[in-house]
Design a protein around this motif. Structure first.
Motif, short mmCIF file in Angstrom:
data_model
loop_
_atom_site.label_atom_id
_atom_site.label_comp_id
_atom_site.label_asym_id
_atom_site.label_seq_id
_atom_site.Cartn_x
_atom_site.Cartn_y
_atom_site.Cartn_z
N VAL A 40 -47.76 3.88 -16.31
CA VAL A 40 -47.93 2.81 -17.28
C VAL A 40 -47.35 3.24 -18.62
O VAL A 40 -47.41 4.41 -18.99
CB VAL A 40 -49.43 2.46 -17.45
N LEU A 42 -47.51 2.16 -22.70
CA LEU A 42 -48.17 1.39 -23.75
C LEU A 42 -47.40 1.64 -25.04
O LEU A 42 -47.32 2.78 -25.51
CB LEU A 42 -49.62 1.83 -23.88
N CYS A 67 -47.66 -3.53 -26.55
CA CYS A 67 -47.44 -4.13 -25.23
C CYS A 67 -47.77 -3.15 -24.13
O CYS A 67 -47.60 -1.94 -24.27
CB CYS A 67 -46.00 -4.64 -25.09
N TRP A 68 -48.30 -3.70 -23.04
CA TRP A 68 -48.67 -2.94 -21.85
C TRP A 68 -47.61 -3.21 -20.79
O TRP A 68 -47.43 -4.35 -20.36
CB TRP A 68 -50.05 -3.40 -21.38
N CYS A 93 -52.58 5.54 -13.72
CA CYS A 93 -53.87 4.92 -13.44
C CYS A 93 -54.46 5.60 -12.21
O CYS A 93 -53.79 5.72 -11.19
CB CYS A 93 -53.71 3.42 -13.18
N PHE A 141 -57.33 3.51 -23.55
CA PHE A 141 -56.21 2.63 -23.19
C PHE A 141 -56.69 1.41 -22.41
O PHE A 141 -56.28 0.28 -22.69
CB PHE A 141 -55.18 3.39 -22.36
N HIS A 142 -57.57 1.63 -21.45
CA HIS A 142 -58.02 0.52 -20.61
C HIS A 142 -59.02 -0.37 -21.36
O HIS A 142 -59.04 -1.59 -21.15
CB HIS A 142 -58.60 1.06 -19.31
N ARG A 145 -56.82 -2.61 -23.53
CA ARG A 145 -56.18 -3.71 -22.80
C ARG A 145 -57.17 -4.83 -22.49
O ARG A 145 -56.84 -6.02 -22.57
CB ARG A 145 -55.56 -3.21 -21.49
#
Length: 267
Positions: A40, A42, A67-68, A93, A141-142, A145
């Motif tokens: 991922v 970011l 942006c992700w 992840c 991070f999660h 989001r």
């Protein structure tokens, strides 16, 4: 893409799966041809604005947003700003963590910005054995989001799936944003009737007026990020008849007044 950029991308893909890779960059970190990563990405737009092309769609990331980009998603980065500063984080992840397979743009509140800055200070690589910092990064991070307000702002620019006549009209609009553009003007540039052009915009899930307003707001964000014009000058340079009309349209799209965006940029 130059040799240094290629080497960095290869390094990201070959890094340990249990590591967060951090890159703080400017102009040298963008204008990349389409590419992807096995983790991922970011991207926080600290200064300036960013355009991200994903497939046939182009998205806009204003200053103060992030942006992700899901793992494996081919994308390209560019910017129309003279000054650009990015914080980029690459990570895997694991386990039951939501992999978030869709591209998204999110507002960066002061709490999130402080955490991005804190993590970046520990770069360029944060491994799983760094005193719990690695797990903190993934958790943040999660949470970012899921919790931060999403900005549904696809650029709706010219792409490969757009009929040639509509692409021609869109190109005309983009190069005449500061003018008093009418539907008839864009239709004439595309050599079709205003009614036909209106129907093409409808087929693209938008209208002439919405597309024009949206493109003007995007351009205004780029001009504001360069910080060389007053808000009044930005309004007139993007085709708004009065600063109050600009303020109303800007707030409709961005959810805040231009003055509030300018305060955020200066802060």
């Amino acid at each position: 893409m130059n040799e240094e950029q290629q080497t960095f991308i290869q390094g990201v893909d070959h890094a340990s799966q249990n590591a967060v890779i951090v890159k703080v960059t400017g102009r040298e970190g963008i204008d990349l041809t389409p590419h992807s990563h096995n983790r991922v990405q970011l991207v926080e737009a600290v200064a300036g604005t960013l355009r991200v092309t994903v497939g046939n769609h182009e998205y806009f990331v204003p200053e103060g947003y992030a942006c992700w980009i899901p793992a494996g998603m081919k994308h390209a980065l560019t910017s129309h700003n003279r000054r650009i500063a990015l914080r980029i984080f690459y990570f895997m992840c694991h386990g039951d963590i939501d992999t978030a397979e869709s591209f998204s743009v999110h507002y960066v509140c002061p709490w999130a910005e402080a955490n991005f800055r804190f993590i970046a200070d520990y770069g360029p690589s944060i491994s799983a054995d760094t005193d719990g910092l690695y797990n903190f990064c993934l958790s943040f991070f999660h949470t970012f989001r899921k919790e931060e307000r999403r900005l549904v702002l696809p650029l709706r620019g010219i792409n490969a799936d757009t009929p040639p006549t509509l692409r021609k009209a869109m190109a005309y609009i983009h190069t005449h944003l500061a003018d008093d553009i009418m539907l008839e003007d864009a239709a004439g540039a595309a050599d079709i009737s205003p009614r036909s052009l209106s129907r093409l915009f409808s087929d693209a899930d938008t209208t002439f007026s919405d597309f024009l307003r949206y493109q003007r707001i995007i351009r205004s964000l780029e001009l504001m990020a360069d910080n060389s014009m007053t808000i009044k000058e930005v309004a007139y340079n993007t085709g708004f008849s009065t600063p109050s009309n600009f303020n109303r349209s800007f707030k409709l799209v961005m959810g805040m007044a231009p003055s509030e965006m300018r305060r955020r940029q200066r802060a």
